[in-house]
Design a protein around this motif. Structure first.
Motif, mmCIF file in Angstrom:
data_model
loop_
_atom_site.group_PDB
_atom_site.id
_atom_site.type_symbol
_atom_site.label_atom_id
_atom_site.label_comp_id
_atom_site.label_asym_id
_atom_site.label_seq_id
_atom_site.Cartn_x
_atom_site.Cartn_y
_atom_site.Cartn_z
ATOM 1 N N ASP A 86 7.110 -0.789 7.142
ATOM 2 C CA ASP A 86 7.096 0.448 6.359
ATOM 3 C C ASP A 86 8.438 0.534 5.654
ATOM 4 O OD1 ASP A 86 4.569 1.209 7.192
ATOM 5 O OD2 ASP A 86 5.328 2.344 8.911
ATOM 6 N N SER A 101 0.846 -1.200 0.000
ATOM 7 C CA SER A 101 0.000 0.000 0.000
ATOM 8 C C SER A 101 0.875 1.240 0.000
ATOM 9 C CB SER A 101 -0.888 0.030 1.248
ATOM 10 O OG SER A 101 -1.654 -1.138 1.337
ATOM 11 N N SER A 102 0.520 2.208 -0.843
ATOM 12 C CA SER A 102 1.273 3.469 -0.908
ATOM 13 C C SER A 102 1.048 4.292 0.352
ATOM 14 C CB SER A 102 0.830 4.293 -2.110
ATOM 15 O OG SER A 102 1.166 3.646 -3.296
ATOM 16 N N MET A 103 2.115 4.975 0.774
ATOM 17 C CA MET A 103 1.999 5.916 1.886
ATOM 18 C C MET A 103 1.865 7.314 1.285
ATOM 19 S SD MET A 103 4.823 4.186 4.432
ATOM 20 C CE MET A 103 4.632 5.332 5.769
ATOM 21 N N ASN A 104 1.854 8.343 2.104
ATOM 22 C CA ASN A 104 1.672 9.712 1.622
ATOM 23 C C ASN A 104 2.856 10.217 0.813
ATOM 24 O OD1 ASN A 104 -0.845 9.866 2.762
ATOM 25 N ND2 ASN A 104 -0.096 10.723 4.685
ATOM 26 N N LYS A 105 4.058 9.731 1.084
ATOM 27 C CA LYS A 105 5.246 10.197 0.380
ATOM 28 C C LYS A 105 5.552 9.275 -0.798
ATOM 29 C CE LYS A 105 7.334 12.317 4.424
ATOM 30 N NZ LYS A 105 8.491 12.319 5.313
ATOM 31 N N THR A 160 3.608 0.702 2.793
ATOM 32 C CA THR A 160 3.359 -0.182 3.924
ATOM 33 C C THR A 160 3.146 -1.574 3.360
ATOM 34 O OG1 THR A 160 2.387 1.541 5.291
ATOM 35 C CG2 THR A 160 1.801 -0.727 5.833
ATOM 36 N N GLN A 184 10.874 2.205 2.139
ATOM 37 C CA GLN A 184 11.100 3.150 1.050
ATOM 38 C C GLN A 184 11.848 2.374 -0.035
ATOM 39 O OE1 GLN A 184 13.615 6.509 1.986
ATOM 40 N NE2 GLN A 184 12.780 7.699 0.283
ATOM 41 N N GLU A 201 7.229 5.395 -0.835
ATOM 42 C CA GLU A 201 7.141 4.816 0.492
ATOM 43 C C GLU A 201 5.884 3.969 0.565
ATOM 44 O OE1 GLU A 201 7.532 7.710 3.612
ATOM 45 O OE2 GLU A 201 9.580 8.234 3.019
#
Length: 145
Positions: free
Chosen positions: A99, A43-47, A52, A101, A50
């Motif tokens: 989490d 799943s994409s994070m806000n940045k 999860t 990157q 990055e």
């Protein structure tokens, strides 16, 4: 039509039934050897770049087992929290999270391995005997340029 007449002989019918039984037994054994099922969700994070990672481990037998859960090393991945390896008693379904990157397009591989119990599961649980069983799942991660 003459080729179907052979099926009316008792010996031929018995051979067909034995063949069906053998095929059913073989497919049944495959299901028993599948102790765990894995599902890897990215799943994409806000940045940008990055993510999860959620690794869901499902126990496919009616006994609990001790499982070591990890993500394979990969030079294109930086762990934002920790590169944790979990060891847990899995009786039904458990989820594990990381989490990360990602620096380049890469393939992420999750792994679950049945290991010796060593007081991980609660007392009184029906524990699956230790095997050399392990299962892996892969997912491709594409970075945004």
């Amino acid at each position: 039509m003459a080729s179907l007449q052979i099926l009316y002989q008792p010996q031929a019918v018995m051979h067909v039934l034995i063949l069906c039984l053998i095929l059913e037994i073989a497919s049944g054994q495959d299901k028993r050897n599948n102790l765990l099922s894995l599902n890897l969700k990215v799943s994409s994070m806000n940045k940008a770049n990055e993510f999860t990672i959620t690794l869901t481990v499902t126990n496919n037998v009616n006994k609990c087992m001790v499982v070591k859960i990890s993500i394979e090393d990969n030079p294109n991945i930086k762990y934002l929290s920790a590169k944790a390896t979990y060891t847990a008693c899995i009786c039904t379904v458990n989820n594990y999270f990381w989490d990360i990157q990602v620096f380049a397009n890469t393939v992420l591989q999750g792994k679950a391995e049945v290991v010796p119990a060593k007081d991980i599961c609660p007392d009184g649980e029906n524990i699956y005997p230790v095997t050399s069983y392990n299962e892996t799942v892969k997912s491709e991660i594409l970075v945004i340029s």
